[in-house]
Design a protein around this motif. Structure first.
Motif, PDB file in Angstrom:
ATOM      1  N   PRO A  47       0.825  -1.204   0.000  1.00 58.98           N
ATOM      2  CA  PRO A  47       0.000   0.000   0.000  1.00 58.98           C
ATOM      3  C   PRO A  47       0.860   1.255   0.000  1.00 58.98           C
ATOM      4  CG  PRO A  47      -0.788  -1.578   1.626  1.00 58.98           C
ATOM      5  CD  PRO A  47       0.531  -2.092   1.136  1.00 58.98           C
ATOM      6  N   GLN A  48       0.369   2.296  -0.627  1.00 57.76           N
ATOM      7  CA  GLN A  48       1.154   3.525  -0.759  1.00 57.76           C
ATOM      8  C   GLN A  48       1.515   4.114   0.601  1.00 57.76           C
ATOM      9  OE1 GLN A  48      -0.690   6.231  -3.615  1.00 57.76           O
ATOM     10  NE2 GLN A  48      -1.593   4.480  -4.676  1.00 57.76           N
ATOM     11  N   ARG A  49       0.599   4.075   1.554  1.00 59.31           N
ATOM     12  CA  ARG A  49       0.877   4.620   2.886  1.00 59.31           C
ATOM     13  C   ARG A  49       2.018   3.876   3.544  1.00 59.31           C
ATOM     14  NH1 ARG A  49      -0.372   9.357   4.685  1.00 59.31           N
ATOM     15  NH2 ARG A  49      -2.560   9.088   4.072  1.00 59.31           N
ATOM     16  N   ALA A  50       2.035   2.534   3.383  1.00 61.58           N
ATOM     17  CA  ALA A  50       3.095   1.744   3.993  1.00 61.58           C
ATOM     18  C   ALA A  50       4.449   2.053   3.366  1.00 61.58           C
ATOM     19  CB  ALA A  50       2.771   0.253   3.858  1.00 61.58           C
ATOM     20  N   VAL A  51       4.475   2.267   2.043  1.00 62.56           N
ATOM     21  CA  VAL A  51       5.728   2.614   1.366  1.00 62.56           C
ATOM     22  C   VAL A  51       6.232   3.978   1.847  1.00 62.56           C
ATOM     23  CG1 VAL A  51       6.780   3.153  -0.868  1.00 62.56           C
ATOM     24  CG2 VAL A  51       5.210   1.203  -0.651  1.00 62.56           C
ATOM     25  N   ALA A  52       5.328   4.910   1.967  1.00 59.10           N
ATOM     26  CA  ALA A  52       5.718   6.239   2.437  1.00 59.10           C
ATOM     27  C   ALA A  52       6.309   6.159   3.846  1.00 59.10           C
ATOM     28  CB  ALA A  52       4.506   7.176   2.419  1.00 59.10           C
ATOM     29  N   ASP A  53       5.702   5.367   4.731  1.00 61.14           N
ATOM     30  CA  ASP A  53       6.205   5.230   6.097  1.00 61.14           C
ATOM     31  C   ASP A  53       7.581   4.581   6.102  1.00 61.14           C
ATOM     32  OD1 ASP A  53       3.897   6.373   7.026  1.00 61.14           O
ATOM     33  OD2 ASP A  53       2.945   4.471   7.591  1.00 61.14           O
ATOM     34  N   GLN A  54       7.775   3.549   5.288  1.00 59.25           N
ATOM     35  CA  GLN A  54       9.057   2.847   5.287  1.00 59.25           C
ATOM     36  C   GLN A  54      10.183   3.734   4.767  1.00 59.25           C
ATOM     37  OE1 GLN A  54       9.150  -1.176   3.833  1.00 59.25           O
ATOM     38  NE2 GLN A  54      11.281  -1.027   3.173  1.00 59.25           N
ATOM     39  N   GLY A  56      10.113   7.038   4.619  1.00 58.38           N
ATOM     40  CA  GLY A  56      10.152   8.335   5.275  1.00 58.38           C
ATOM     41  C   GLY A  56       9.911   9.479   4.320  1.00 58.38           C
ATOM     42  N   VAL A  57       8.970   9.290   3.391  1.00 60.22           N
ATOM     43  CA  VAL A  57       8.650  10.328   2.407  1.00 60.22           C
ATOM     44  C   VAL A  57       7.173  10.655   2.501  1.00 60.22           C
ATOM     45  CG1 VAL A  57      10.496   9.576   0.863  1.00 60.22           C
ATOM     46  CG2 VAL A  57       8.188   8.641   0.574  1.00 60.22           C
ATOM     47  N   ASP A  58       6.772  11.722   1.817  1.00 61.27           N
ATOM     48  CA  ASP A  58       5.366  12.117   1.798  1.00 61.27           C
ATOM     49  C   ASP A  58       4.521  11.083   1.061  1.00 61.27           C
ATOM     50  OD1 ASP A  58       6.081  15.659   1.300  1.00 61.27           O
ATOM     51  OD2 ASP A  58       5.960  14.457   3.149  1.00 61.27           O
ATOM     52  N   PHE A  59       3.308  10.936   1.519  1.00 68.47           N
ATOM     53  CA  PHE A  59       2.361  10.044   0.857  1.00 68.47           C
ATOM     54  C   PHE A  59       2.140  10.460  -0.596  1.00 68.47           C
ATOM     55  CE2 PHE A  59      -2.113   9.179  -0.304  1.00 68.47           C
ATOM     56  CZ  PHE A  59      -2.108   7.790  -0.244  1.00 68.47           C
ATOM     57  N   THR A  60       2.082  11.754  -0.854  1.00 67.48           N
ATOM     58  CA  THR A  60       1.853  12.242  -2.215  1.00 67.48           C
ATOM     59  C   THR A  60       2.998  11.865  -3.155  1.00 67.48           C
ATOM     60  OG1 THR A  60       2.791  14.381  -1.569  1.00 67.48           O
ATOM     61  CG2 THR A  60       0.387  14.161  -1.514  1.00 67.48           C
ATOM     62  N   THR A  61       4.212  11.724  -2.606  1.00 71.22           N
ATOM     63  CA  THR A  61       5.352  11.300  -3.426  1.00 71.22           C
ATOM     64  C   THR A  61       5.142   9.883  -3.942  1.00 71.22           C
ATOM     65  OG1 THR A  61       6.892  12.726  -2.219  1.00 71.22           O
ATOM     66  CG2 THR A  61       7.838  10.867  -3.412  1.00 71.22           C
ATOM     67  N   VAL A  62       4.677   9.006  -3.059  1.00 76.41           N
ATOM     68  CA  VAL A  62       4.425   7.619  -3.466  1.00 76.41           C
ATOM     69  C   VAL A  62       3.249   7.559  -4.438  1.00 76.41           C
ATOM     70  CG1 VAL A  62       3.946   5.285  -2.652  1.00 76.41           C
ATOM     71  CG2 VAL A  62       5.325   6.830  -1.252  1.00 76.41           C
ATOM     72  N   THR A  63       2.225   8.354  -4.177  1.00 76.97           N
ATOM     73  CA  THR A  63       1.076   8.400  -5.087  1.00 76.97           C
ATOM     74  C   THR A  63       1.523   8.816  -6.484  1.00 76.97           C
ATOM     75  OG1 THR A  63      -0.440   8.939  -3.291  1.00 76.97           O
ATOM     76  CG2 THR A  63      -1.165   9.475  -5.521  1.00 76.97           C
ATOM     77  N   ARG A  64       2.396   9.819  -6.537  1.00 78.26           N
ATOM     78  CA  ARG A  64       2.908  10.274  -7.835  1.00 78.26           C
ATOM     79  C   ARG A  64       3.725   9.170  -8.508  1.00 78.26           C
ATOM     80  NH1 ARG A  64       6.698  15.686  -8.869  1.00 78.26           N
ATOM     81  NH2 ARG A  64       6.511  15.672 -11.165  1.00 78.26           N
ATOM     82  N   ALA A  65       4.525   8.440  -7.735  1.00 78.24           N
ATOM     83  CA  ALA A  65       5.337   7.363  -8.292  1.00 78.24           C
ATOM     84  C   ALA A  65       4.462   6.237  -8.842  1.00 78.24           C
ATOM     85  CB  ALA A  65       6.283   6.816  -7.221  1.00 78.24           C
ATOM     86  N   TYR A  66       3.439   5.845  -8.081  1.00 75.67           N
ATOM     87  CA  TYR A  66       2.559   4.785  -8.559  1.00 75.67           C
ATOM     88  C   TYR A  66       1.808   5.229  -9.808  1.00 75.67           C
ATOM     89  CZ  TYR A  66       3.051   1.479  -4.628  1.00 75.67           C
ATOM     90  OH  TYR A  66       3.522   0.553  -3.725  1.00 75.67           O
ATOM     91  N   GLY A  67       1.430   6.503  -9.857  1.00 73.51           N
ATOM     92  CA  GLY A  67       0.764   7.016 -11.043  1.00 73.51           C
ATOM     93  C   GLY A  67       1.677   6.994 -12.259  1.00 73.51           C
ATOM     94  N   ALA A  68       2.945   7.355 -12.060  1.00 73.36           N
ATOM     95  CA  ALA A  68       3.895   7.331 -13.172  1.00 73.36           C
ATOM     96  C   ALA A  68       4.156   5.899 -13.637  1.00 73.36           C
ATOM     97  CB  ALA A  68       5.211   7.995 -12.739  1.00 73.36           C
ATOM     98  N   ALA A  69       4.208   4.953 -12.687  1.00 77.13           N
ATOM     99  CA  ALA A  69       4.404   3.548 -13.046  1.00 77.13           C
ATOM    100  C   ALA A  69       3.217   3.030 -13.844  1.00 77.13           C
ATOM    101  CB  ALA A  69       4.606   2.717 -11.783  1.00 77.13           C
TER     102      ALA A  69
END
Length: 456
Positions: A47-54, A56-69
């Motif tokens: 899950p994006q929230r779990a990746v962000a926590d691991q 140590g980045v913003d949730f929106t950063t992971v959301t942007r990465a998953y969107g780009a993928a």
């Protein structure tokens, strides 16, 4: 924790230094893991929230990465279901929309992934794993054979489970049947355009295919009767419902005529029937009209999902089921116990009917799209494929190459030809594209491709 998930190991490759955007580092790490096989098609990402926590980045950063993928075609998913490494067919790896492989479309209103997870867990919970994963010889366990008889009842009527052989897919069943019924040099009657699997098997087994003249319903009875008398074939092979590849169905009167001819001959009838359960009210199978002479093969690959690798063979009363089971053991040993257990549980619990209903809905919606975009195409309303006649003189290889240049994978009549003078045409499969919108666009490209100015 995320770091303990089997599909989270790729996160260790994320380089967070050097001034590069972290979301790009995430996408590139994911791309590397897919390319090198660390992540497989269908693997669920954390899950994006779990990746962000691991990380140590913003949730929106992971959301942007998953969107780009997702934009790069690496992943797919839906709200509430999760994000998965994208499943890709062989042709899709080359960037093609696959209209050549006949697959059932994703069922409407049903999550196969969720059902598979739930059913597998339930099977493992109630079954001794050592027994489940051992070798299983024979025609199938009594419960498996009973489930097969129940699945086939809408087309065969009520038959005893002792007539059922559980097989790892229709091709394995067909191999077992041919090696049981025919020897090198024997003849098998087929339609001029027929299933490529029977063509390949006949070549390997040294069996000669004899084409029988047909019309829109299949074999012409008088022609079949003449061939049975002149050629003395070991067997007759046909796909009577949504005929492969020409997509029309043999009517009841013709089925009765063919059954009568088979009953009066020495030939066995091999009825390959992957599509009948897609119909709300299917016609009786030939195996119901000529049960003493017909071996009926019904795969779940076209009605539920190919990944189950499960088919049911209904043999005539008597020793034929045991003979086919022996041939199956010699050629394929056995099917996968786990996927067979899943298929059987789905049938018993009614989940198979739920999936089938979802496939029917989507198949009909896609067939309607094909009727709109390609009005000249033939096929039943429930069909997973349609057939288009091609003008004389069109080179099949050139047509396929032109289609590939436009991003389409197509299959032409030569793949189905049992005789050099078989008619030309194009089989278009409707279930391969993941979404109906993608199918509509692909069929529009086919329509453009078939304009006279495009294929000159």
């Amino acid at each position: 924790m995320t770091r303990d998930r089997p599909t989270a190991g790729w996160l260790r490759h994320v380089a967070t230094g050097g001034g590069r955007p972290i979301y790009l580092a995430l996408v590139e790490a994911l791309e590397t893991a897919v390319r090198e096989g660390e992540l497989q098609p269908g693997d669920q990402l954390p899950p994006q929230r779990a990746v962000a926590d691991q990380l140590g980045v913003d949730f929106t950063t992971v959301t942007r990465a998953y969107g780009a993928a997702r934009a790069r075609g690496l992943v797919e998913g839906a709200v509430g279901r999760g994000t998965f490494v994208r499943r890709r067919a062989v042709d899709d790896e080359a960037g093609l929309v696959d209209l050549s492989m006949n697959l059932p479309p994703p069922p409407q209103g049903v999550s196969l992934a969720a059902l598979l997870k739930e059913t597998t867990a339930a099977v493992l919970e109630r079954t001794d794993v050592a027994t489940l994963m051992a070798y299983h010889a024979g025609a199938g366990a009594p419960g498996q054979r009973a489930a097969g008889a129940a699945w086939l009842a809408p087309v065969l009527g009520e038959i005893g489970p002792e007539r059922i052989v559980v097989c790892p897919g229709a091709q394995s069943a067909l191999t077992a049947v041919l090696t049981t019924l025919a020897k090198p040099g024997d003849r098998i009657v087929v339609e001029p355009l027929t299933y490529p699997g029977i063509i390949a098997l006949a070549e390997r087994l040294g069996v000669k295919l004899v084409p029988c003249p047909v019309d829109d319903e299949g074999f012409l009875p008088e022609a079949l009767e003449r061939l049975c008398a002149e050629e003395r074939p070991a067997a007759i092979y046909l796909v009577p419902t949504t005929r492969n590849p020409v997509a029309t169905t043999m009517g009841l009167a013709r089925r009765r005529a063919i059954a009568a001819i088979v009953g009066a001959s020495d030939a066995w009838l091999i009825e390959d029937d992957p599509y009948s359960r897609l119909f709300d009210s299917p016609l009786p199978a030939l195996a119901a009209l000529a049960p003493e002479h017909t071996l009926h093969i019904a795969t779940l690959s076209k009605t539920l999902t190919p990944g189950l690798r499960t088919a049911f063979l209904a043999a005539p009363p008597g020793p034929m089921a045991a003979r086919v089971a022996e041939a199956l053991h010699a050629t394929a040993l056995m099917g996968s116990p786990l996927t067979t257990a899943v298929a059987v549980r789905w049938i018993r619990d009614g989940l198979a009917d739920r999936i089938l209903a979802g496939v029917r809905l989507e198949a009909r919606a896609r067939r309607a799209i094909a009727a709109e975009v390609l009005p000249a195409a033939r096929g039943d309303a429930e069909s997973l494929h349609v057939w288009l006649d091609l003008p004389a003189g069109v080179d099949p290889a050139g047509l396929r190459a032109l289609a590939a240049a436009r991003g389409l994978a197509l299959v032409t009549a030569d793949a189905f030809a049992a005789t050099p003078d078989a008619p030309g045409g194009l089989r278009i499969s409707l279930g391969g594209p993941a979404k109906a919108a993608q199918l509509r666009e692909a069929l529009g490209n086919v329509a453009a491709l078939l304009k006279p100015t495009a294929i000159v």
